[in-house]
Structure formats: C-alpha cells, structure tokens
Design a protein around this motif. Structure first.
Motif, PDB file in Angstrom:
ATOM      1  N   SER A  66       0.814  -1.206   0.000  1.00 22.58           N
ATOM      2  CA  SER A  66       0.000   0.000   0.000  1.00 22.58           C
ATOM      3  C   SER A  66       0.856   1.268   0.000  1.00 22.58           C
ATOM      4  CB  SER A  66      -0.908   0.001   1.235  1.00 22.58           C
ATOM      5  OG  SER A  66      -1.956   0.924   1.085  1.00 22.58           O
ATOM      6  N   PRO A  67       1.706   1.460  -1.023  1.00 19.44           N
ATOM      7  CA  PRO A  67       2.664   2.568  -1.001  1.00 19.44           C
ATOM      8  C   PRO A  67       1.977   3.922  -1.020  1.00 19.44           C
ATOM      9  CG  PRO A  67       2.563   1.589  -3.190  1.00 19.44           C
ATOM     10  CD  PRO A  67       1.758   0.704  -2.281  1.00 19.44           C
ATOM     11  N   GLN A  68       2.537   4.874  -0.246  1.00 13.36           N
ATOM     12  CA  GLN A  68       1.968   6.217  -0.163  1.00 13.36           C
ATOM     13  C   GLN A  68       2.543   7.153  -1.221  1.00 13.36           C
ATOM     14  OE1 GLN A  68      -0.594   7.057   1.998  1.00 13.36           O
ATOM     15  NE2 GLN A  68      -0.584   4.835   2.260  1.00 13.36           N
ATOM     16  N   GLY A  69       3.778   6.913  -1.630  1.00 12.45           N
ATOM     17  CA  GLY A  69       4.403   7.772  -2.621  1.00 12.45           C
ATOM     18  C   GLY A  69       3.765   7.610  -3.991  1.00 12.45           C
ATOM     19  N   ASP A  70       3.731   8.696  -4.758  1.00 20.00           N
ATOM     20  CA  ASP A  70       3.083   8.668  -6.070  1.00 20.00           C
ATOM     21  C   ASP A  70       3.895   7.934  -7.122  1.00 20.00           C
ATOM     22  OD1 ASP A  70       0.925  10.122  -5.146  1.00 20.00           O
ATOM     23  OD2 ASP A  70       1.787  12.057  -5.707  1.00 20.00           O
ATOM     24  N   HIS A  71       5.178   7.683  -6.867  1.00 13.24           N
ATOM     25  CA  HIS A  71       6.041   7.154  -7.915  1.00 13.24           C
ATOM     26  C   HIS A  71       6.338   5.667  -7.790  1.00 13.24           C
ATOM     27  CE1 HIS A  71       7.490  11.573  -8.206  1.00 13.24           C
ATOM     28  NE2 HIS A  71       6.453  11.347  -9.015  1.00 13.24           N
ATOM     29  N   TYR A  72       5.788   5.018  -6.782  1.00 14.18           N
ATOM     30  CA  TYR A  72       5.975   3.572  -6.662  1.00 14.18           C
ATOM     31  C   TYR A  72       5.086   2.835  -7.665  1.00 14.18           C
ATOM     32  CZ  TYR A  72       8.504   4.315  -2.292  1.00 14.18           C
ATOM     33  OH  TYR A  72       9.414   4.723  -1.361  1.00 14.18           O
ATOM     34  N   ARG A  73       5.584   1.698  -8.129  1.00  9.62           N
ATOM     35  CA  ARG A  73       4.795   0.892  -9.059  1.00  9.62           C
ATOM     36  C   ARG A  73       3.636   0.235  -8.325  1.00  9.62           C
ATOM     37  NH1 ARG A  73       9.944   2.440 -10.776  1.00  9.62           N
ATOM     38  NH2 ARG A  73      10.075   2.228 -13.040  1.00  9.62           N
ATOM     39  N   THR A  74       2.543   0.100  -9.048  1.00  9.42           N
ATOM     40  CA  THR A  74       1.422  -0.725  -8.600  1.00  9.42           C
ATOM     41  C   THR A  74       1.321  -1.894  -9.579  1.00  9.42           C
ATOM     42  OG1 THR A  74      -0.202   0.429  -9.967  1.00  9.42           O
ATOM     43  CG2 THR A  74       0.212   1.319  -7.747  1.00  9.42           C
ATOM     44  N   ARG A  75       0.383  -2.775  -9.333  1.00  8.41           N
ATOM     45  CA  ARG A  75       0.197  -3.898 -10.260  1.00  8.41           C
ATOM     46  C   ARG A  75      -0.228  -3.395 -11.643  1.00  8.41           C
ATOM     47  NH1 ARG A  75       2.516  -8.583  -9.760  1.00  8.41           N
ATOM     48  NH2 ARG A  75       2.182  -8.338  -7.530  1.00  8.41           N
ATOM     49  N   LEU A  76      -0.942  -2.288 -11.704  1.00 11.45           N
ATOM     50  CA  LEU A  76      -1.359  -1.742 -12.997  1.00 11.45           C
ATOM     51  C   LEU A  76      -0.166  -1.204 -13.776  1.00 11.45           C
ATOM     52  CD1 LEU A  76      -3.532  -0.954 -15.024  1.00 11.45           C
ATOM     53  CD2 LEU A  76      -3.846   1.181 -13.757  1.00 11.45           C
ATOM     54  N   THR A  77       0.673  -0.400 -13.131  1.00 14.84           N
ATOM     55  CA  THR A  77       1.830   0.129 -13.857  1.00 14.84           C
ATOM     56  C   THR A  77       2.773  -0.997 -14.257  1.00 14.84           C
ATOM     57  OG1 THR A  77       3.078   0.616 -11.825  1.00 14.84           O
ATOM     58  CG2 THR A  77       1.666   2.368 -12.713  1.00 14.84           C
ATOM     59  N   HIS A  78       2.810  -2.056 -13.461  1.00 14.43           N
ATOM     60  CA  HIS A  78       3.640  -3.210 -13.826  1.00 14.43           C
ATOM     61  C   HIS A  78       3.177  -3.824 -15.140  1.00 14.43           C
ATOM     62  CE1 HIS A  78       5.583  -7.123 -13.820  1.00 14.43           C
ATOM     63  NE2 HIS A  78       4.387  -7.689 -13.809  1.00 14.43           N
ATOM     64  N   VAL A  79       1.869  -4.076 -15.276  1.00 14.74           N
ATOM     65  CA  VAL A  79       1.409  -4.725 -16.510  1.00 14.74           C
ATOM     66  C   VAL A  79       1.589  -3.797 -17.705  1.00 14.74           C
ATOM     67  CG1 VAL A  79      -0.213  -6.216 -15.274  1.00 14.74           C
ATOM     68  CG2 VAL A  79      -1.044  -4.101 -16.297  1.00 14.74           C
ATOM     69  N   LEU A  80       1.510  -2.480 -17.488  1.00 19.58           N
ATOM     70  CA  LEU A  80       1.750  -1.549 -18.589  1.00 19.58           C
ATOM     71  C   LEU A  80       3.214  -1.576 -19.023  1.00 19.58           C
ATOM     72  CD1 LEU A  80      -0.417   1.512 -17.458  1.00 19.58           C
ATOM     73  CD2 LEU A  80      -0.957  -0.184 -19.206  1.00 19.58           C
ATOM     74  N   GLU A  81       4.115  -1.688 -18.054  1.00 21.27           N
ATOM     75  CA  GLU A  81       5.540  -1.769 -18.393  1.00 21.27           C
ATOM     76  C   GLU A  81       5.852  -3.092 -19.091  1.00 21.27           C
ATOM     77  OE1 GLU A  81       8.411  -0.465 -15.444  1.00 21.27           O
ATOM     78  OE2 GLU A  81       6.943   0.887 -14.542  1.00 21.27           O
ATOM     79  N   VAL A  82       5.249  -4.170 -18.619  1.00 21.83           N
ATOM     80  CA  VAL A  82       5.427  -5.458 -19.294  1.00 21.83           C
ATOM     81  C   VAL A  82       4.923  -5.360 -20.734  1.00 21.83           C
ATOM     82  CG1 VAL A  82       4.731  -7.890 -19.358  1.00 21.83           C
ATOM     83  CG2 VAL A  82       5.274  -6.816 -17.173  1.00 21.83           C
TER      84      VAL A  82
END
Length: 339
Positions: A66-82
């Motif tokens: 549950s990261p508070q910072g705006d720049h940490y990856r989430t599962r959504l940003t991970h699949v977009l990078e993949v």
C-alpha cells in the motif's frame, strides 16, 4: 468493406512465418461472430482493458505494501511496463504485437491484494491451493461480466496461464506461441528493473549495495538495463532462428544472479517481510470471518456453491485499500457516538 480481413491479409505478408496470425486463432471457448474491424486478438485486448479486474490493478501492491508515494509501481503500472517491453520485442521480431499486448495486459488480473504475500496466504488457506496465474485465467473465463467471462481466444488464455515462473526457469517453450513466451520474458525484464528502482526509492537498499558486476554488465540506469536485456532477447532469438524466445547464455546467467540478489536484498528484506506479515494477518482474519459468516460476502460476488472457492475469489479480487477498509469495518471497534 471488411477491415479485419484486410488487416489479416497484411499480417500474412508482414509478419514472420513463426508469428501467430490472427486468422489462425484456435478460437474461443464459446463461438461468436467475428468483428468486421478488429482482429480476435485486438478484441481480447479491448475486453481486458475495459474489465473491472483490470481497473482494480491500480490499487494492488506490486512489491511495497500500500505505497503512499506517487512514484511507486502498482500492479497496474507493472502490466503496462510489461506490455511496452513485450510489444517492443514482438515488433522487432515481426511477431503478432496485438496478441502479445493482450497477454501482457491480462497476465496479472488474478493477483491478490498485497502482492505475493496475499498469494502466499491464500495458497495456505484455500484447500485447492492458489496460484495467481490460474486465478488470472479464472477471472477472464468465469468471474468477469457477472459470471459470463470475457470469452478470450485460446492463445491469449494460454499466454496468461503460462506467463509465471516464480524462481524457476525464465526461458520456456511452454507457452504455445512465441508471443506468449515474449510476455514471460518481458515480465521478468520489467520487474527486475522496476523493483530495484522502487527499492532504491524506498531506502530498502542503496546504490552502493548493488554489486559492481551488475552495474558494469547491465548499466547504471533503468533505461540502460532494459535496453540491454531487450536487445539481447531480440538478437539472440533471431540468431537461434526463432526456435523459441531466447537470451544469450551470458545474459541468462546474469539475469538469474540479478534475480537472486533481488530476492535476498529486497523481497526477503526484514522491513518488507514485517509489513507483509501484517498483510497476511489481515487476509487470514478476513478468510476465517467469511467462513463463519458467508452471508457477509458482497452481494455482487459471483454465485458459487463451494464456500472456500467463493471466499477465495472474493478476497483475491480485493484491492489493498478495500481489504484494509473491510478489515477495519469488521474488526476495529468504532467510537461510540453519544447524543
């Protein structure tokens, strides 16, 4: 004018002979009419993007709880990078970019809240075990659209099911298409690079903790590391005449070493482990509560006769914040309002 057929004819002339052509799909679980604009794999991609499970990925943990910072990856940003990495490889190899993108965007739809900690606790609690790649297939086959599923093509479903490798072999000819193999490799390239980036941002490790041999081989920047890995996959696969998606022996050895470093210094870091222990207690408490109170499961949950399966589906679909909210609502006493 049938634009789909025109595009499928273009694929035959442009794509490599080992590519999976859209017109050669093995079809869907339930037959349905073809679209006159989009190919089957383009339709699969669109169905995934418009699914509820895809939207929930924005509030699911990648590594840091549950990261508070705006720049940490989430599962959504991970699949977009993949997806970005996999599409680059597919286009360079003249393979089917639409199929690759659909698999990449759908590969983690079944991931639990709190990342692999959630997966581990559901594996312990659910009598049938739990693997996120199997749950991802269940999401697209059964859970989406109120039990109708997305009715995806065989090739996309195969790629979703076989994308994961844990700490096992990265390279595999197990996915039936080269496009599925690309996503399997692209998943590793993405998480190795963004997880080290997030670990540095979180102060879990310092740059001086990264062995010099990794920095010398891969490069000292995020972009350099990805570029080197992607180029190696592309040119080694061409050199090996497309037998399967491949890496050079030197790159493969270094990737395994780099992955081991991440497991030791990041994923098994004491600070990370302590937070995930808390997450496990949350999900375990919820699971046991629903066993005793099945009526409390969200009314929108899929009708499922087997209670353990129903609870597993419900919890696996939760976002981090919804799991926290539900735990607080059930187990944390509220202040008594005095008139």
């Amino acid at each position: 004018m049938n634009l789909r057929k025109q595009y499928e004819e273009i694929e035959k002339t442009v794509l490599h002979s080992r590519a999976c052509l859209s017109c050669q799909t093995k079809g869907r679980l339930k037959p349905e009419p073809e679209d006159d604009i989009r190919t089957p794999f383009q339709r699969d991609r669109d169905r995934i993007i418009h699914s509820k499970a895809f939207r929930r990925l924005k509030h699911k943990t990648q590594v840091f709880f549950s990261p508070q910072g705006d720049h940490y990856r989430t599962r959504l940003t991970h699949v977009l990078e993949v997806s970005q990495i996999a599409r680059t490889i597919a286009r360079a190899l003249r393979l089917n970019e639409d199929l690759t993108e659909a698999i990449a965007l759908g590969h983690d739809l079944g991931h639990t809240p709190f990342g692999h900690a959630g997966e581990a606790i559901l594996r312990e609690l659910h009598p049938g075990g739990f693997e996120h790649y199997e749950q991802s297939l269940r999401v697209v086959d059964v859970l989406e659209k109120n039990g109708e599923g997305l009715n995806l093509t065989f090739e996309v479903r195969d790629g979703i099911l076989k994308h994961s490798k844990g700490r096992g072999r990265i390279l595999s000819d197990e996915p039936v298409t080269l496009e599925g193999q690309i996503v399997r490799v692209g998943d590793v390239i993405a998480y190795l690079n963004h997880d080290i980036d997030d670990a540095l941002r979180a102060g879990i490790i310092k740059k001086s903790d990264i062995p010099q041999r990794f920095l010398k081989f891969f490069g000292d920047r995020h972009s350099k590391r990805i570029d080197k890995m992607v180029r190696d996959v592309i040119f080694t696969t061409i050199k090996e005449d497309y037998k399967k998606i491949s890496m050079s022996s030197e790159m493969e050895e270094m990737v395994y070493e780099f992955r081991d470093f991440l497991f030791e210094k990041v994923y098994y870091n004491e600070r990370v482990i302590q937070e995930f222990k808390k997450a496990k207690r949350i999900l375990e408490s919820l699971y046991n509560y629903y066993l005793e109170n099945p009526h409390a499961i969200d009314a929108q949950a899929l009708e499922e006769k087997e209670l353990h399966r129903k609870i597993c589906d419900f919890i696996a679909g939760m976002t981090d914040r919804y799991a926290l909210y539900t735990f607080e609502k059930i187990f944390i006493p509220r202040s008594w309002a005095v008139p």
